[in-house]
Scaffold this motif. Structure first.
Motif, PDB file in Angstrom:
ATOM      1  N   ARG A 391      13.323   2.867  -4.127  1.00 14.63           N
ATOM      2  CA  ARG A 391      12.825   3.548  -4.834  1.00 14.63           C
ATOM      3  C   ARG A 391      12.402   2.584  -6.491  1.00 14.63           C
ATOM      4  NH1 ARG A 391      15.285   8.315  -3.152  1.00 14.63           N
ATOM      5  NH2 ARG A 391      17.173   8.029  -4.367  1.00 14.63           N
ATOM      6  N   VAL A 394       9.262   1.129  -6.408  1.00 14.83           N
ATOM      7  CA  VAL A 394       7.837   1.839  -6.732  1.00 14.83           C
ATOM      8  C   VAL A 394       7.147   1.361  -8.108  1.00 14.83           C
ATOM      9  CG1 VAL A 394       6.965   4.199  -7.158  1.00 14.83           C
ATOM     10  CG2 VAL A 394       8.819   3.521  -5.297  1.00 14.83           C
ATOM     11  N   THR A 448       3.487   2.849  -4.057  1.00 15.94           N
ATOM     12  CA  THR A 448       3.395   4.152  -4.688  1.00 15.94           C
ATOM     13  C   THR A 448       4.326   5.016  -4.211  1.00 15.94           C
ATOM     14  OG1 THR A 448       1.757   4.723  -2.922  1.00 15.94           O
ATOM     15  CG2 THR A 448       0.951   3.805  -5.045  1.00 15.94           C
ATOM     16  N   ASP A 449       5.064   4.733  -3.073  1.00 17.45           N
ATOM     17  CA  ASP A 449       6.344   5.811  -2.654  1.00 17.45           C
ATOM     18  C   ASP A 449       7.187   4.959  -1.964  1.00 17.45           C
ATOM     19  OD1 ASP A 449       7.503   8.015  -2.355  1.00 17.45           O
ATOM     20  OD2 ASP A 449       6.353   9.140  -1.111  1.00 17.45           O
ATOM     21  N   ALA A 450       8.523   5.615  -1.720  1.00 18.81           N
ATOM     22  CA  ALA A 450       9.516   4.803  -1.019  1.00 18.81           C
ATOM     23  C   ALA A 450      10.125   5.715  -0.185  1.00 18.81           C
ATOM     24  CB  ALA A 450      10.340   4.105  -1.971  1.00 18.81           C
ATOM     25  N   ALA A 451      10.742   5.340   1.016  1.00 18.65           N
ATOM     26  CA  ALA A 451      11.644   6.183   1.997  1.00 18.65           C
ATOM     27  C   ALA A 451      12.834   4.859   2.160  1.00 18.65           C
ATOM     28  CB  ALA A 451      10.920   6.449   3.236  1.00 18.65           C
ATOM     29  N   LEU A 455       8.446   1.321   2.528  1.00 16.09           N
ATOM     30  CA  LEU A 455       7.714   1.693   1.408  1.00 16.09           C
ATOM     31  C   LEU A 455       6.114   1.945   1.756  1.00 16.09           C
ATOM     32  CD1 LEU A 455       8.781  -1.517  -0.804  1.00 16.09           C
ATOM     33  CD2 LEU A 455       9.722   0.737  -0.827  1.00 16.09           C
ATOM     34  N   ILE A 456       5.404   2.614   0.793  1.00 14.30           N
ATOM     35  CA  ILE A 456       4.359   3.132   0.850  1.00 14.30           C
ATOM     36  C   ILE A 456       3.370   2.593  -0.223  1.00 14.30           C
ATOM     37  CG2 ILE A 456       2.591   5.199   0.995  1.00 14.30           C
ATOM     38  CD1 ILE A 456       4.767   6.511   2.429  1.00 14.30           C
ATOM     39  N   ASP A 458      -0.432   3.252  -1.545  1.00 16.09           N
ATOM     40  CA  ASP A 458      -2.068   3.786  -1.410  1.00 16.09           C
ATOM     41  C   ASP A 458      -2.685   3.575  -2.688  1.00 16.09           C
ATOM     42  OD1 ASP A 458      -1.580   5.016   1.160  1.00 16.09           O
ATOM     43  OD2 ASP A 458      -0.366   6.636   0.466  1.00 16.09           O
TER      44      ASP A 458
END
Length: 508
Positions: A391, A394, A448-451, A455-456, A458
């Motif tokens: 995170r 991000v 733009t996002d995280a797990a 990572l993501i 978009d």
């Protein structure tokens, strides 16, 4: 060499009108994957072709003896081939790698339909052993106690056009009580720096932009030829190779990890800010029983120095839960070190007995239920830390090397995948109207996002997405076109666009 009659052995008088097809199935670590590239290169140099459709004429198992239930997995796979062996009298089955080196003739006793068994020290003998088995109509077993030919001198069929393994040493001089690798791979043998760099240069000349230097203990590289600073020098030399954009290495040992290597990482632009540093346990008492010649304070000190010199570094590790005699206090020490280390990810293993290792003979083997409960606590802690660390990324712009691998949900999300400089996995989308990359190209995007473990990115618009086409992407285009029989220009001009696919090497 020992010859043993093989059940269901092929007819030696059978003649093939077409090249024999093959499939290589790989189990285990990066060293096994790299060995499979050698096996594939040897087979293709001997006239075999990779099986695309239908049943292959040859199946080679490259095995691991370190992972839990490795033998059960092998024999299960071998059993599944019995019907195919009955259908095709010319089908050959070969078993190599660490489990073959360890079990030797046990494999032929348990699976007499196997045609060839070869070890870690004589990969280069495989084509001859296969031919001998066909000619003599009997199984061939050849296991050597010492290295026959350094594997890097053998033909190689690289799995990737844009990234490659380069072995700098084989074997290991450590005596960790849980590990069987030294008895299977032998004592450490180092390649000369000039040979290593020549292979790196050849990979780059062929289009690769990333290499991973590979050894059981890379930072002891050079001891054999009397230069304890050789690994740091090798990293710096890789920094002088034009066109080589990313250099990684695995795996170092904390006891031998020195500041000159950290300096080389920090001062060589193409050495990536990523470090895999095996912890194994956070308990000093357990580390002593493991014969790991460092303690938790030393380990944490290395991490502090790395982060001071390379603030953006992502650090990963290996941890064993339930080593013989591990107490709740010992396990809590491991949790404490994990909490302090802030690993971006960790490979966690439940201890299991390896016959032939000192740990396998130790008293106080920890009950399975206790190991499982501790394992679940460790995984929960590391998952939380990994998510928190991700995170923090991000909103950051990251450069990704686009890979051929696709995420599990890529069919629904239409995202592609790439690796950041710190080796984090990023699934990203291509904005409408923007050009799609090829594997081997680079894209720069904003996370733009995280797990916990990916990572993501978009991008909202084309201006948030930057594509840099590369020589590696050209090389990937050429390889895809050649596999389809489409001629291409040497620089990739005129290559047919090909969509991203799944990795071709079957690693199980």
């Amino acid at each position: 060499m020992i010859s043993t009659p093989a059940a269901l052995s092929p007819d030696p008088t059978a003649s093939a009108t077409a090249p024999r097809s093959y499939e290589v199935r790989t189990f285990g670590c990066q060293m096994n994957v790299h060995d499979s590239e050698r096996i594939t290169g040897l087979l293709e140099a001997a006239g075999y072709v990779r099986a695309e459709d239908g049943e292959p004429d040859l199946v080679v198992f490259n095995t691991c003896a370190v992972r839990e239930n490795a033998d059960n997995k092998l024999y299960g796979n071998l059993g599944q081939l019995v019907p195919a062996k009955k259908r095709n009298k010319d089908l050959q089955i070969a078993v190599g790698g660490c489990l073959a080196q360890k079990d030797q003739d046990t494999i032929l006793e348990k699976a007499p339909w196997v045609d060839v068994v070869f070890g870690t020290h004589n990969i280069g003998s495989l084509p001859a052993l296969l031919e001998r088995s066909r000619h003599n109509a009997e199984a061939q077993l050849e296991i050597l106690d010492a290295l026959e030919v350094f594997p890097s001198t053998l033909p190689t069929k690289r799995d990737s056009a844009y990234s490659g393994w380069v072995s700098i040493s084989v074997g290991c001089n450590n005596t960790c009580t849980f590990c069987i690798v030294p008895s299977l791979r032998g004592k450490e043998r180092d390649r000369r720096p000039g040979d290593v760099l020549a292979e790196v240069q050849a990979l780059v000349d062929d289009g690769a932009v990333e290499v991973t230097l590979l050894g059981q203990n890379v930072n002891s590289y050079g001891v054999e030829f009397g230069d304890r600073g050789a690994f740091a020098k090798l990293l710096r030399a890789c920094g002088q190779i034009e066109g080589l954009e990313r250099v990684r290495f695995t795996s170092p040992h904390p006891a031998a990890f020195t500041d000159d290597v950290i300096d080389a990482m920090a001062e060589t632009p193409n050495v990536m800010p990523q470090l895999h540093m095996p912890l194994q346990s956070g308990s000093d008492r357990v580390l002593k029983e493991m014969r790991r010649s460092y303690r938790s304070r030393r380990f944490l000190g290395i991490l502090d120095t790395v982060r001071e010199r390379i603030p953006e570094a992502a650090i990963t590790t290996d941890i064993i839960v339930g080593f013989p005699g591990e107490t709740e206090r010992d396990f809590q020490d491991t949790l404490d070190v994990v909490a302090a280390s802030r690993f971006s990810s960790a490979y966690t293993f439940q201890y299991s007995v390896r016959p032939g290792t000192p740990a396998g003979e130790m008293a106080d083997q920890v009950p399975k239920a206790v190991v499982q409960e501790r394992f679940e606590r460790l995984v929960a802690l590391q998952d939380r830390i990994a998510a928190e660390e991700n995170r923090r990324v991000v909103g950051r712009r990251v450069e990704l090397l686009v890979t051929a691998e696709a995420g599990k949900k890529s069919g629904q999300t239409h995202r592609l995948s790439g690796r950041a400089r710190d080796q984090r996995l990023v699934h990203f989308s291509v904005p409408e109207g923007a050009e799609s990359p090829r594997p081997g190209d680079f894209v720069t995007v904003t996370v733009t996002d995280a797990a916990s473990y990916h990572l993501i990115a978009d991008p909202r618009a084309a201006r948030d997405y930057e594509l840099r086409r590369s020589r590696a992407g050209d090389a990937w285009d050429r390889r895809q076109a050649e596999s389809c029989g489409v001629p291409t220009a040497p620089d990739g001009a005129g290559a047919r666009p090909v969509s991203l696919g799944m990795p071709s090497l079957p690693v199980r």
